[in-house]
Design a protein around this motif. Structure first.
Motif, short mmCIF file in Angstrom:
data_model
loop_
_atom_site.label_atom_id
_atom_site.label_comp_id
_atom_site.label_asym_id
_atom_site.label_seq_id
_atom_site.Cartn_x
_atom_site.Cartn_y
_atom_site.Cartn_z
N HIS A 44 50.70 23.01 -4.82
CA HIS A 44 50.14 23.75 -3.68
C HIS A 44 48.71 24.14 -4.01
O HIS A 44 48.44 24.70 -5.08
N GLU A 46 45.57 26.45 -3.45
CA GLU A 46 45.20 27.78 -2.97
C GLU A 46 43.80 27.74 -2.36
O GLU A 46 43.00 26.84 -2.65
N ALA A 57 55.07 26.60 -5.88
CA ALA A 57 54.46 25.66 -4.94
C ALA A 57 55.47 25.21 -3.90
O ALA A 57 55.16 25.06 -2.71
N GLU A 60 55.77 27.93 -1.45
CA GLU A 60 54.57 27.97 -0.60
C GLU A 60 54.62 26.86 0.46
O GLU A 60 54.02 27.01 1.54
N GLN A 61 55.30 25.76 0.16
CA GLN A 61 55.36 24.64 1.10
C GLN A 61 55.98 25.05 2.43
O GLN A 61 55.64 24.50 3.48
N ASP A 64 53.02 26.93 4.12
CA ASP A 64 51.73 26.26 4.16
C ASP A 64 51.89 24.78 3.78
O ASP A 64 51.35 24.31 2.77
N ASN A 67 48.84 22.26 2.88
CA ASN A 67 48.12 22.31 1.61
C ASN A 67 49.04 22.12 0.41
O ASN A 67 48.74 22.58 -0.70
N THR A 68 50.17 21.45 0.64
CA THR A 68 51.16 21.24 -0.41
C THR A 68 51.51 19.76 -0.51
O THR A 68 51.71 19.09 0.51
N TYR A 84 43.33 17.95 0.78
CA TYR A 84 43.74 19.35 0.72
C TYR A 84 42.50 20.22 0.49
O TYR A 84 41.70 19.95 -0.42
#
Length: 533
Positions: A44, A46, A57, A60-61, A64, A67-68, A84
């Motif tokens: 991921h 940042e 990560a 976070e997927q 977001d 961006n992963t 990304y």
């Protein structure tokens, strides 16, 4: 002077692991920052320019996804740009971030500064994917001592820890790739006899089928029409995929699994049974069985009278009961292993043979190729590893049909499962009168089965470096000699020679999509990115 003991790394499609071994204690997997032995192969990015690797990560997927990056191993060796946070990455550079964090964490845990690594790849990876994996290590700032097949690493681990010997069948179903390998293992040797597989078949495909089951049940239960499609909602789908992976694990232990699914103003608990899941993935299981049988048939054709002594299950997806049940129904006797850890541990044990350790009174140079290298499976036990070619290799030839049209095809000089190192030759001829140049193009089998159609193969080497030019006008059918030499790593040296003039070309098919300049640019790019677990 002894070289540093390299790490062994299983760079997986969905999960990765890192291990180290010593001659006395054997192999040990090094847990990550969260105390887990495996790390999700997810990156991921940042907004501050750093990258998060692993479980965080993956979390976070959900919020977001744009961006992963995940499942990037399926694109190794391909031209597959990924964008990304305003930067463009390749599958190799994404993999480099994973490698960088694995090694950084392992060194931090152990208080070391090791940069030497042995990385595993699916046995069915071809020249391009293997070279891409090697380049990923270089981009990560590591010294890649060797690339070895995952099933070979798994067999080294199992034979080392259990003291097993005989003929092994390794059935390796990972998150994104599937490999089968038949090999002989004994105290002192591992000889690969046959390999087969599908680099685009793995646990992720079972996930997609289960995902569709939950979606269909949700649509039906919620009464959704064509104008309300939950698959069009990216956030909904990312959250569903995260839940599906857990549901798949539940179905390995229980008769059903439930997920709370929320779409717009609808929230429902949807349940799927294990029998439904098995029915929806029956064809995937049959694909693995077909490949496994084909691999055994190839091995028996090469070695009449061969019998399988140990049928080893490797890869986290082999935890699904449907795999073992189907294999037993076909008369096999599968044995469980450390599904997720065997490959990394085997790579670490293999790495012992790449260092200047004194074994049996001799020193082994780190540059010695795997076919001749030695490693310890226990104190004082050295093992030599031999391998076979993953895919057929040939050159493009052109014929003329009765209408005068040119027809291109591939003439194979080497075939999948030929023992390597090896050499092969082909005498071809010029296509027409007064020919003054001869173009030689090297191809590698792309699919599971060898096919002479050029579209079913991938170009490895062509262009000016493989063109014999400046020849006197030659008559049609003038001979040209083509030779390939394949070393124990699978790297191919192509030589083409026109015998009357002695003019020749030589090219090495240790190729990838990335040039040396692009690798260096990626190395600089990745070095500037701070990683964290």
């Amino acid at each position: 002077m002894m070289t540093p003991q390299p790490f062994g790394i299983d760079l997986g499609t969905t999960y990765s692991a890192i291990a180290i071994a010593d001659p006395v204690r054997g192999a040990e997997v090094i847990a990550n920052f969260e105390g887990e032995n495996t790390t999700p192969s997810v990156v991921h990015f940042e907004d501050d320019g750093s990258a998060v690797i692993g479980a965080q990560a993956k979390r976070e997927q959900i919020s977001d996804p744009d961006n992963t990056s995940s499942l990037v191993k399926r694109h190794m060796g391909e031209s597959f740009p990924l964008d990304y946070r305003g930067q463009t990455f390749t599958p190799e550079s994404i993999s480099a971030l994973i490698l960088k964090e694995l090694v950084a964490n392992a060194n931090n845990q152990r208080g070391t500064a090791i940069e030497d690594v042995v990385i595993t790849v699916p046995a069915y990876f071809g020249v391009q994917e293997r070279q891409a994996t090697r380049q990923a290590g270089v981009i990560a700032g590591l010294k890649v001592v060797s690339i070895i097949p995952e099933p070979v690493a798994a067999s080294i681990s199992v034979s080392s820890e259990r003291g097993l010997s005989g003929t092994f069948m390794v059935f390796d179903l990972g998150g994104g790739t599937f490999d089968t390998t038949v090999m002989r293992a004994s105290q002192g040797r591992v000889d690969v006899i046959a390999i087969d597989g599908n680099r685009l078949l793995g646990g992720a495909d079972w996930d997609r089928r289960l995902e569709q089951l939950f979606l269909e049940r949700f649509r039906e239960s919620a009464g959704l029409g064509l104008d309300r499609d939950p698959e069009a909602d990216e956030d909904f789908m990312v959250e569903l995929r995260a839940s599906v992976e857990e549901a798949k694990k539940t179905l390995s232990r229980r008769p059903s699994a439930a997920i709370r699914m929320k779409f717009e103003d609808i929230s429902q608990k949807i349940e799927v049974g294990v029998e439904e899941f098995e029915e929806a993935t029956h064809d995937l299981v049959e694909q693995t069985l077909e490949i496994a049988k084909r691999c055994i048939e190839t091995a028996k054709a090469k070695t009449p009278g061969l019998e399988i002594d140990h049928f080893l299950l490797v890869g986290g997806s082999c935890r699904m009961p449907m795999i073992e049940n189907r294999l037993r129904a076909e008369g096999f006797t599968p044995e469980a292993t450390e599904y997720d850890l065997a490959v990394a541990k085997g790579a670490a044990i293999f790495a012992l043979g790449t260092t200047n350790l004194e074994i049996g009174g001799g020193d082994y140079d780190e540059k010695t190729p795997p076919a001749n290298s030695s490693l310890l499976v226990g104190p004082g036990t050295a093992v030599a590893v031999s391998n076979v070619l993953a895919r057929g290799v040939g050159v493009k030839v052109t014929d003329v049909d009765p209408s005068g049209a040119y027809i291109d095809s591939i003439a194979f000089l080497a075939h999948a499962n030929d023992s390597i190192p090896m050499t092969a030759t082909l005498r071809a001829g010029t296509l027409q009168d007064n020919q003054t140049r001869i173009q030689i193009e090297l191809y590698e089998q792309l699919g599971e089965v060898e096919c002479n159609d050029t579209a079913a193969n991938r170009e490895l080497v062509s262009g000016p470096n493989t063109c014999i030019s400046g020849l006197p006008p030659l008559p049609k059918g003038s001979p040209v000699d083509i030779n390939i030499e394949i070393d124990s790593d699978g790297t191919i040296l192509l030589t083409g020679k026109e015998p009357t003039t002695g003019k020749e070309v030589r090219a090495t098919a240790s190729v990838s999509v990335l040039t040396e300049e692009e690798v260096e640019a990626s190395r600089v790019q990745i070095a500037a990115i701070t990683t964290q677990s």
